[in-house]
Design a protein around this motif. Sequence first.
Motif, short mmCIF file in Angstrom:
data_model
loop_
_atom_site.label_atom_id
_atom_site.label_comp_id
_atom_site.label_asym_id
_atom_site.label_seq_id
_atom_site.Cartn_x
_atom_site.Cartn_y
_atom_site.Cartn_z
N PRO A 70 4.50 5.55 4.11
CA PRO A 70 5.68 5.03 4.82
C PRO A 70 6.73 4.46 3.88
CG PRO A 70 3.64 3.87 5.51
CD PRO A 70 3.24 4.90 4.51
N GLY A 71 6.33 4.08 2.67
CA GLY A 71 7.30 3.55 1.70
C GLY A 71 8.40 4.55 1.39
N VAL A 72 8.12 5.85 1.57
CA VAL A 72 9.15 6.85 1.28
C VAL A 72 10.29 6.76 2.29
CG1 VAL A 72 9.62 9.33 1.15
CG2 VAL A 72 7.56 8.41 0.09
N SER A 73 9.95 6.70 3.60
CA SER A 73 11.05 6.62 4.57
C SER A 73 11.68 5.22 4.60
CB SER A 73 10.60 7.04 5.97
OG SER A 73 9.46 6.33 6.34
N GLN A 74 10.97 4.24 4.02
CA GLN A 74 11.55 2.88 3.99
C GLN A 74 12.72 2.76 3.00
OE1 GLN A 74 7.51 0.66 5.51
NE2 GLN A 74 8.41 -0.10 3.64
N THR A 75 12.86 3.78 2.15
CA THR A 75 14.01 3.75 1.22
C THR A 75 14.80 5.06 1.31
OG1 THR A 75 12.54 4.50 -0.52
CG2 THR A 75 13.00 2.14 -0.47
N ASP A 76 14.70 5.73 2.44
CA ASP A 76 15.39 7.02 2.59
C ASP A 76 16.88 6.79 2.83
OD1 ASP A 76 16.36 9.45 3.44
OD2 ASP A 76 14.50 10.01 4.45
N PRO A 77 17.74 7.34 1.95
CA PRO A 77 19.19 7.10 2.11
C PRO A 77 19.75 7.66 3.42
CG PRO A 77 18.74 8.63 0.30
CD PRO A 77 17.42 8.14 0.78
N LYS A 78 19.00 8.58 4.06
CA LYS A 78 19.49 9.12 5.35
C LYS A 78 19.27 8.10 6.47
CE LYS A 78 19.58 13.87 4.40
NZ LYS A 78 19.32 13.72 2.97
N ILE A 79 18.44 7.11 6.20
CA ILE A 79 18.10 6.14 7.24
C ILE A 79 18.73 4.78 6.97
CG2 ILE A 79 16.15 4.93 8.35
CD1 ILE A 79 14.45 7.46 7.62
N TRP A 80 18.76 4.38 5.70
CA TRP A 80 19.17 3.01 5.35
C TRP A 80 20.45 3.04 4.54
CZ3 TRP A 80 15.63 -0.40 7.39
CH2 TRP A 80 14.37 0.12 7.70
N LYS A 81 21.28 2.01 4.78
CA LYS A 81 22.50 1.88 3.97
C LYS A 81 22.12 1.29 2.62
CE LYS A 81 25.16 0.86 8.05
NZ LYS A 81 25.09 -0.24 8.97
N ASP A 82 22.60 1.91 1.57
CA ASP A 82 22.33 1.43 0.22
C ASP A 82 20.85 1.02 0.07
OD1 ASP A 82 22.70 0.65 -2.33
OD2 ASP A 82 23.83 -1.19 -1.88
N ILE A 127 0.87 -1.20 0.00
CA ILE A 127 0.00 0.00 0.00
C ILE A 127 0.89 1.23 0.00
CG2 ILE A 127 -1.87 1.16 1.24
CD1 ILE A 127 -2.52 -1.52 2.57
N HIS A 128 0.83 2.04 -1.10
CA HIS A 128 1.75 3.18 -1.17
C HIS A 128 1.21 4.43 -0.50
CE1 HIS A 128 -0.62 4.85 -4.46
NE2 HIS A 128 -0.52 3.70 -5.12
N SER A 129 -0.13 4.54 -0.40
CA SER A 129 -0.70 5.77 0.18
C SER A 129 -1.79 5.40 1.17
CB SER A 129 -1.37 6.61 -0.92
OG SER A 129 -0.48 6.88 -1.97
#
Length: 550
Positions: free
Chosen positions: A435-447, A384-386
Amino acid sequence: MSDRLVAAWQASPLASLSHWQLVAVAAVVFPAIAVLLNVIDQLLLPKKPSLPPHVFHLFPWIGSAVVYGMDPYHFFESCREKYGDVYTFTLLGRNMTVALGPKGSNLIFNGRITEVSAEDAYTHLTTPVFGKDVVYDVPNAVLMEQKKFVKAGLSVDNFRIYVGQIVDEVTKFATQDEAFVELQNGSTEGSVDIFKTMCEVTILTASRTLQGQEVRDSLDKTFADLYHDLDGGFIPLNFAIPNLPIPSNFRRDKAQKAMSDFYMQIIEQRRKSQVGSKDGRHDMIEALMDQSYKNGRKLGDREIAHIMIALLMAGQHTSSATGSWAMLRLASRPEIIERLYAEQKEVYDDGAGGLRELDYDIQKNSVPLLDAVVRETLRLHPPIHSIMRKVKTDIAVPASLASPQSHTSAASLAANKKTDAGYVIPKDYYVMAAPGVSQTDPKIWKDPASFNPDRWMGKGELEPEEQGETVDYGWGAISSGANSPYLPFGAGRHRCIGEQFAYLQLGTILATFVRRYSWKLATRFPDPDYNSMIVLPKAPNNRIILKERS
Ligand code: HEM
């Protein structure tokens, strides 16, 4: 005056046009004027400074629907660059205020019940599909009680029985369904459409376990057609424009009635025949038949029927999409499939070179890599993206969230003239979490773009406090998820009730595949398809090549 108007009209070049030519001119001129006025309104007319910035769009009413619909994540990210974590866009006549990042998700998921409403956002889409008196057709307090009833059916005792049933369904599908014909005919390799396979395997396993034997038996008959027509009601168009008199909605309404009656018959039959005996049944219908509201009223049969439909619909697309993405991700990294197989051999070693049967406790506690594969799939491909709510009273957005922070470039910050105060999201707007946006945020996750289940192994990349404190809305304690950048099951009072079941179902299906096959992509890794309500792998790159283990 009117004579002068007539004379002016007769003198104008338009007077020489035919009726159809006039219609054609009007069809160009009026929209052009509407676009012009819309642009003037956005660029020149003053706006309340407390409103979140509004994404620029040419067409009134339609707004940003096309760009958002084509690729919501690209849209969210590009707007975030310009406007920060909080901004509004027009979506088919509605003002949608997006709030990104963990704080944005928290604002929406854990918003006060007086401020945000899921039922007001979703009911016109879901109630015609699920039926009356359940989920978003009832006040929130009633939904919380209904979630408690469902929780009772999702018990560990039931889950223990489900593992063997799921293995049985997957094995039968692999050995009997025509999709696996090449492998059945003795070939060591076979190509399958994994999305189609996962849709079928998901409904077979969910009906055998949660839905009950009667539903499973009817899947081969009328139930599949009813499901198909009902599912046709779950389309973005029905979210945008309620009650459209279109053929798919007529079919939806007919199927809803028939499916509701079908469940009613099952319940009636069971009530007649059981008289004190459950006949060893461990499904959700059985659990719901025992439930009463706090005021002592028993859950009605029609309500049970509609809750069963809601569970069917809520679990089917989410789990089948996740299963497909997991299989495809693994296909792109066959070495992880071999590690999963090694994990199975290690924990299920029967001491004679073989594997013991899958078991609930081991699946739950002792297959960390398998668990990590599902987690990582949900990080990259949350179905679910939104997630939306309707605003019931003005919501104050704190300045810390309203400020376009590190995600916004200095130039666009200046252009955006951000105030230091927060925003106010007005009543009757909608709010949207992604939530999918912060799930791939480079500031939070490595690569962040790479599929790396190992990021979940051991201590993992997330801090424990990112889960937030524990809360109970009346259907069991859950973590509030207040600061978490990872929320594929949502958070707060509307958090998914099916998470444990989904993990059990997906883990068991994947383990059954890993034990039977190794596999690889047939073509290339598919792009996401955002055309339906759920993010699916785009055809035609849905195929994988399965190779039977010797
Ligand atoms: C709600 C995700 C499987 C039943 C939700 C929500 C999310 C979600 C994000 C929150 C929606 C919102 O806040 O508006 C998922 C994912 C799944 C999954 C990723 C699988 C991988 C299931 C299954 C069931 C289920 C298997 C049923 C057995 C529900 C229900 C709600 C819900 C009933 C509505 C709860 C409410 O509004 O209070 N799900 N879900 N889900 N889910 Fe799931």
